[in-house]
Design a protein around this motif. Structure first.
Motif, PDB file in Angstrom:
ATOM      1  N   ALA A 108     -29.149  -8.973   1.424  1.00 46.99           N
ATOM      2  CA  ALA A 108     -28.962  -9.087  -0.029  1.00 46.99           C
ATOM      3  C   ALA A 108     -30.072  -9.944  -0.642  1.00 46.99           C
ATOM      4  CB  ALA A 108     -27.608  -9.708  -0.330  1.00 46.99           C
ATOM      5  N   TYR A 135     -19.593   0.843   0.334  1.00 50.66           N
ATOM      6  CA  TYR A 135     -18.591   1.122  -0.696  1.00 50.66           C
ATOM      7  C   TYR A 135     -18.044   2.541  -0.553  1.00 50.66           C
ATOM      8  CZ  TYR A 135     -16.598   1.871  -5.336  1.00 50.66           C
ATOM      9  OH  TYR A 135     -15.758   2.178  -6.364  1.00 50.66           O
ATOM     10  N   TYR A 154     -21.000  -3.513   5.122  1.00 49.44           N
ATOM     11  CA  TYR A 154     -20.967  -4.632   4.166  1.00 49.44           C
ATOM     12  C   TYR A 154     -21.648  -5.869   4.763  1.00 49.44           C
ATOM     13  CZ  TYR A 154     -18.069  -2.812   0.329  1.00 49.44           C
ATOM     14  OH  TYR A 154     -17.620  -2.134  -0.766  1.00 49.44           O
ATOM     15  N   LEU A 179     -20.800  -9.487  -0.948  1.00 48.23           N
ATOM     16  CA  LEU A 179     -20.775  -8.479   0.115  1.00 48.23           C
ATOM     17  C   LEU A 179     -20.096  -9.028   1.373  1.00 48.23           C
ATOM     18  CD1 LEU A 179     -24.376  -7.098  -0.486  1.00 48.23           C
ATOM     19  CD2 LEU A 179     -22.237  -5.852  -0.868  1.00 48.23           C
ATOM     20  N   ALA A 229     -25.279  -1.422   0.803  1.00 53.92           N
ATOM     21  CA  ALA A 229     -24.094  -1.851   0.045  1.00 53.92           C
ATOM     22  C   ALA A 229     -23.388  -0.637  -0.561  1.00 53.92           C
ATOM     23  CB  ALA A 229     -24.496  -2.832  -1.053  1.00 53.92           C
ATOM     24  N   GLU A 235     -24.814 -11.968  -4.628  1.00 53.27           N
ATOM     25  CA  GLU A 235     -24.557 -10.668  -4.023  1.00 53.27           C
ATOM     26  C   GLU A 235     -24.224 -10.812  -2.550  1.00 53.27           C
ATOM     27  OE1 GLU A 235     -28.144  -8.815  -6.143  1.00 53.27           O
ATOM     28  OE2 GLU A 235     -27.189  -7.162  -5.095  1.00 53.27           O
ATOM     29  N   ARG A 274     -30.121  -2.341  -1.687  1.00 49.92           N
ATOM     30  CA  ARG A 274     -28.716  -2.060  -2.017  1.00 49.92           C
ATOM     31  C   ARG A 274     -28.221  -0.701  -1.485  1.00 49.92           C
ATOM     32  NH1 ARG A 274     -30.544  -4.519  -6.923  1.00 49.92           N
ATOM     33  NH2 ARG A 274     -29.997  -6.718  -6.841  1.00 49.92           N
ATOM     34  N   ALA A 276     -25.290  -5.297   4.806  1.00 52.00           N
ATOM     35  CA  ALA A 276     -25.837  -5.391   3.455  1.00 52.00           C
ATOM     36  C   ALA A 276     -25.942  -6.852   3.020  1.00 52.00           C
ATOM     37  CB  ALA A 276     -24.959  -4.616   2.473  1.00 52.00           C
ATOM     38  N   ALA A 277     -24.953  -7.662   3.433  1.00 50.90           N
ATOM     39  CA  ALA A 277     -24.976  -9.085   3.065  1.00 50.90           C
ATOM     40  C   ALA A 277     -26.216  -9.754   3.642  1.00 50.90           C
ATOM     41  CB  ALA A 277     -23.712  -9.779   3.562  1.00 50.90           C
ATOM     42  N   GLN A 305     -16.469  -8.837   0.973  1.00 45.08           N
ATOM     43  CA  GLN A 305     -15.951  -7.477   1.176  1.00 45.08           C
ATOM     44  C   GLN A 305     -15.792  -7.202   2.667  1.00 45.08           C
ATOM     45  OE1 GLN A 305     -15.001  -5.857  -1.595  1.00 45.08           O
ATOM     46  NE2 GLN A 305     -15.830  -7.689  -2.567  1.00 45.08           N
TER      47      GLN A 305
END
Lengths: 135, 382
Positions: free
Chosen positions: B360, B338, B353, B369, B334, B365, B331, B356-357, B372
């Motif tokens: 994940a 943010y 993002y 992500l 992520a 999640e 994370r 991060a996806a 986002q």
């Protein structure tokens, strides 16, 4: 615990060390191979790590939607070049290292000459359910 | 209908009674499972006056039957002879001992979880298997191996409360898959534990669970997607659970022996206390994260602290707090995404993002992500 998919390929993985086509094995070698796979699954059930395992037919078909009111389009079977899954096993293990260890053992299943095949298996982690405290 | 909550709350004390009478733990646990199944069958017709006494009697009979069968099968001496002394069952509560045994350090976390849910929680193997999405046979093996592992442990040996709390925390965090609500079960077991011991971290964990569970209904949207804390409909938060959580926490904090669960609960309480996301007291939350980092030295606590610093002192400060951490941390990306968005850099944020996806750990999640990233990319195209 985390779940992992162990994928065995007919094609698409790098060549195994002991790379002899199955139809060239002796019947005894085939039986030994099958027995090894069954024993492996039984052992994982006994350790509380087995979720499921299945073998797949090499005959697969691609299918896709072709619009409202029309039958789906099918295609295949495909040329020898494409990746082809032979079977899978789902395990539920404590660590990633354990998943790799078990895949290593599965790859040691005996093949031609009763020697380990050393085939390449693919290890894929499942996406987990979302844990409660993540915010 | 059988009062399943009553039945299950009696499970540990009945196992304890059988063990005191000379049954070994594994056999006692099996016998009590059999007695529970019988209770589910018989009680709807004929509820006993003394449910606990009934369970002890039936479980003891099941145990003797099994021991005799075992004896004739293996033709050797059984450790326990004869019928129990008549009269009321002695009321010594071994529930706490059972928690310790089921969370014994020799067990792997997953085995300890399974054994705790069965022997302390009174769940069936099938229910536990469903909750963890594995076949019943696999879960049965996991439990019987766990029982073998602890077979040499003396029942009355004092245990480590910290290992028990870790197991309960794991059960809670597993969430809501299957038809057993593991979060609710973890709360029940922690609540029960809190009546058996006055350890402040038990109270801390209970408060933490209550405060998180209070937000359960607000955490997912109608379509099943994840709703971040700041966007949750706070009218859906369960005020009764929040009030209880805050009470439990305050009583624990008053004893002035801080631990990581109390610190985590304090952070959850500060979130619960804010009527809107904007009213959140981020300065105090950062202070609690400082405590948590001091107590645990955990990289996860440092990562969460960076988020809180970003809210309290601005995204630049949050990014600075992030700078010292290992980017491989779960994370991390992520959080970085943010903070970059808050810092007015949607291009970097969208890229992070999406990255991060891809890494994940859970589907919800990942979807969150990816949404986002998609939201920022759509805005950048306009």
């Amino acid at each position: 615990m985390a779940k992992y998919l162990l994928l065995k390929h007919y094609r698409g993985a790098p060549a195994a060390v002991n790379d002899v086509a199955m139809d060239q094995w002796t019947p005894e070698e085939l039986s030994a191979h099958v027995q090894y796979m069954e024993d492996f699954a039984a052992r994982l059930e006994a350790t509380g790590e087995l979720v499921d395992h299945q073998a797949l037919s090499p005959e697969g078909t691609f299918v896709r939607y072709d619009g409202e009111g029309r039958p789906p389009v099918t295609d295949g079977p495909f040329a020898e070049t494409k990746d082809l899954i032979a079977g899978w096993m789902v395990i539920d293990v404590e660590t990633h290292e354990r998943a790799l260890e078990l895949a290593g053992e599965l790859s040691a299943a005996p093949g031609a000459g009763g020697k380990p095949i050393h085939e390449w298996l693919e290890v894929r982690p499942f996406l987990a359910a979302c844990s409660t405290i993540t915010e | 209908m059988v009062d399943e909550a009553l039945l299950r709350s009696l499970t540990p004390t009945v196992i304890g009674t059988l063990v005191r009478r000379g049954a070994d733990f594994a056999a006692a646990e099996d016998a009590v499972q059999d007695a529970l199944i019988e209770a589910v069958r018989v009680w709807p017709e004929d509820l006993p006056q003394d449910p606990r006494g009934w369970l002890v009697t039936v479980a003891w009979r099941k145990f003797l039957d099994a021991a005799r069968a075992d004896k004739s099968r293996r033709n050797r001496e059984v450790r326990v002879e004869g019928e129990p002394v008549a009269g009321p069952a002695e009321v010594v509560d071994d529930t706490l001992q059972l928690y310790f045994l089921c969370a014994h350090p020799s067990l792997t976390p997953a085995s300890a979880v399974a054994l705790t849910l069965r022997a302390v929680g009174g769940l069936t193997t099938r229910q536990i298997a469903q909750a963890y999405l594995v076949p019943e046979a696999t879960m049965a093996q996991r439990i019987s191996r766990a029982k073998r592992t602890v077979s040499g442990v003396r029942f009355n040996q004092p245990g480590d409360i910290a290992t028990v709390l870790r197991v309960l925390y794991l059960v809670f965090n597993e969430g809501y898959s299957g038809d057993v609500d593991l979060a609710a079960e973890a709360i029940r077991l922690t609540r029960q534990l809190a009546t058996k011991t006055h350890h402040e971290e038990v109270a801390g964990l209970l408060a933490l669970m209550l405060l998180h569970h209070a937000r359960h209904a607000a955490r997912t949207a109608r379509d099943g997607s994840l709703v971040p804390l700041a966007e949750q409909d706070r009218s859906l938060w369960n005020t009764r659970l929040i009030a209880e959580g805050v009470d439990v926490l305050q009583a624990a904090l008053a004893r002035d022996r801080l631990g990581e669960f109390q610190a985590q609960a304090a952070i959850a309480a500060l979130h619960a206390d804010a009527r809107t996301a904007e009213e959140t007291d981020w300065v105090q939350i950062v202070e609690w994260y400082d405590e948590l980092v001091r107590l645990t030295d955990s990289p996860v606590a440092r990562l969460n602290r960076a988020v809180a610093v970003g809210e309290a002192d601005g995204p630049r400060a949050g990014l600075a707090a992030l700078a010292g951490l290992d980017p491989a941390l779960l994370r991390y990306t992520a959080v970085a995404a943010y903070l970059h968005e808050r810092d007015g850099d949607p291009v970097t944020a969208a890229r992070l993002y999406a990255e991060a996806a891809r890494s994940a750990p859970s589907l919800l999640e990942r979807d969150h992500l990816m949404r986002q990233a998609a939201r920022l990319n759509a805005r950048l195209r306009d």
